[in-house]
Design an enzyme around this catalytic site. Sequence first.
Site, mmCIF file in Angstrom:
data_model
loop_
_atom_site.group_PDB
_atom_site.id
_atom_site.type_symbol
_atom_site.label_atom_id
_atom_site.label_comp_id
_atom_site.label_asym_id
_atom_site.label_seq_id
_atom_site.Cartn_x
_atom_site.Cartn_y
_atom_site.Cartn_z
ATOM 1 N N GLY A 60 4.319 3.855 -5.324
ATOM 2 C CA GLY A 60 3.808 5.144 -4.866
ATOM 3 C C GLY A 60 2.424 5.104 -4.232
ATOM 4 O O GLY A 60 1.718 6.107 -4.239
ATOM 5 N N SER A 61 2.063 3.962 -3.637
ATOM 6 C CA SER A 61 0.747 3.947 -2.979
ATOM 7 C C SER A 61 0.757 4.837 -1.733
ATOM 8 O O SER A 61 -0.258 5.467 -1.411
ATOM 9 C CB SER A 61 0.309 2.518 -2.639
ATOM 10 O OG SER A 61 1.103 1.982 -1.610
ATOM 11 N N HIS A 102 8.560 1.660 7.358
ATOM 12 C CA HIS A 102 9.148 0.337 7.110
ATOM 13 C C HIS A 102 8.120 -0.737 7.479
ATOM 14 O O HIS A 102 7.484 -0.656 8.536
ATOM 15 C CB HIS A 102 10.423 0.190 7.950
ATOM 16 C CG HIS A 102 11.138 -1.094 7.688
ATOM 17 N ND1 HIS A 102 11.914 -1.295 6.558
ATOM 18 C CD2 HIS A 102 11.163 -2.263 8.376
ATOM 19 C CE1 HIS A 102 12.395 -2.529 6.583
ATOM 20 N NE2 HIS A 102 11.962 -3.130 7.673
ATOM 21 N N ASN A 104 10.947 7.809 7.722
ATOM 22 C CA ASN A 104 10.795 6.660 6.819
ATOM 23 C C ASN A 104 9.714 5.734 7.352
ATOM 24 O O ASN A 104 9.453 5.699 8.555
ATOM 25 C CB ASN A 104 12.130 5.895 6.750
ATOM 26 C CG ASN A 104 12.069 4.703 5.822
ATOM 27 O OD1 ASN A 104 11.513 4.795 4.715
ATOM 28 N ND2 ASN A 104 12.624 3.579 6.240
ATOM 29 N N ARG A 125 17.016 3.533 -1.169
ATOM 30 C CA ARG A 125 18.417 3.935 -1.071
ATOM 31 C C ARG A 125 18.703 4.469 0.325
ATOM 32 O O ARG A 125 17.838 5.103 0.915
ATOM 33 C CB ARG A 125 18.654 5.122 -2.015
ATOM 34 C CG ARG A 125 19.525 4.831 -3.101
ATOM 35 C CD ARG A 125 19.524 5.890 -4.159
ATOM 36 N NE ARG A 125 19.366 5.224 -5.406
ATOM 37 C CZ ARG A 125 20.285 4.422 -5.929
ATOM 38 N NH1 ARG A 125 21.437 4.234 -5.339
ATOM 39 N NH2 ARG A 125 20.051 3.810 -7.065
ATOM 40 N N LEU A 126 19.926 4.226 0.787
ATOM 41 C CA LEU A 126 20.320 4.819 2.072
ATOM 42 C C LEU A 126 20.554 6.313 1.867
ATOM 43 O O LEU A 126 21.192 6.720 0.889
ATOM 44 C CB LEU A 126 21.623 4.197 2.555
ATOM 45 C CG LEU A 126 21.563 2.995 3.485
ATOM 46 C CD1 LEU A 126 22.974 2.656 3.942
ATOM 47 C CD2 LEU A 126 20.676 3.251 4.673
ATOM 48 N N ILE A 127 20.053 7.108 2.775
ATOM 49 C CA ILE A 127 20.312 8.551 2.710
ATOM 50 C C ILE A 127 21.750 8.788 3.203
ATOM 51 O O ILE A 127 22.122 8.331 4.283
ATOM 52 C CB ILE A 127 19.301 9.316 3.599
ATOM 53 C CG1 ILE A 127 17.868 9.088 3.106
ATOM 54 C CG2 ILE A 127 19.636 10.795 3.685
ATOM 55 C CD1 ILE A 127 17.512 9.759 1.806
#
Length: 190
Positions: free
Chosen positions: A12-13, A109, A107, A91-93
């Site tokens: 959670g940074s 990445h 997202n 997780r894939l949405i």
Amino acid sequence: MNNIAIFASGTGSNFEAIHKAIIDHKLQANLCVVICDQPQALVVQKANKRNIPVFSFQVKDYKNKKEYETNIVQILQQYHIDLIVLAGYMRLIGPTILKQYPRRIINIHPSLLPQFKGLDAVGQAMNAGVTTTGVTIHYVDEGMDTGEIIDQQSLDISLCDTREEIEFHIHEIEHKLYPKVIQKVLEELQ
Ligand code: GRF
């Protein structure tokens, strides 16, 4: 149009950086809720400490992914969420959330997409021996890290000796870039 939800699975940074950008008035958003699929994740404690409502769901407690995501959508609707911000959500949405939030899920990445999609993008970059990697923020579609790119920033890793060093610099970039891009995306939603 600035209610955001963060989805996270780990440290959670990025959640902290986004929360701080809001407190510092650098990002005009209401961080309404955190959705987490790992009840033990550090992000849960971080959200609690900041009094941000956090909901942990585990796919294994549901009959299938559709029911899991239906439950999440109910929460998002309660909070009138305009934009879903994935920050280390592993997780894939699926279609249940995607169809409710078209072009409203982003997202981050840790690579210059389309290079090094999927798990352990930093490890993939190291194994490939590249001298430049970076960070990408993109819209989420049904694929894995395949949605339209919104912004990218590169990082020269030729002088980095360890994975930790690369990850440190990746996070530095992420924590500045994500709040800026969220602001821009929210403005475009108005
Ligand atoms: C970040 O490096 C992000 O790019 C990736 O997962 C990591 C999450 O880190 N998707 P954190 O949980 O925000 O610290």
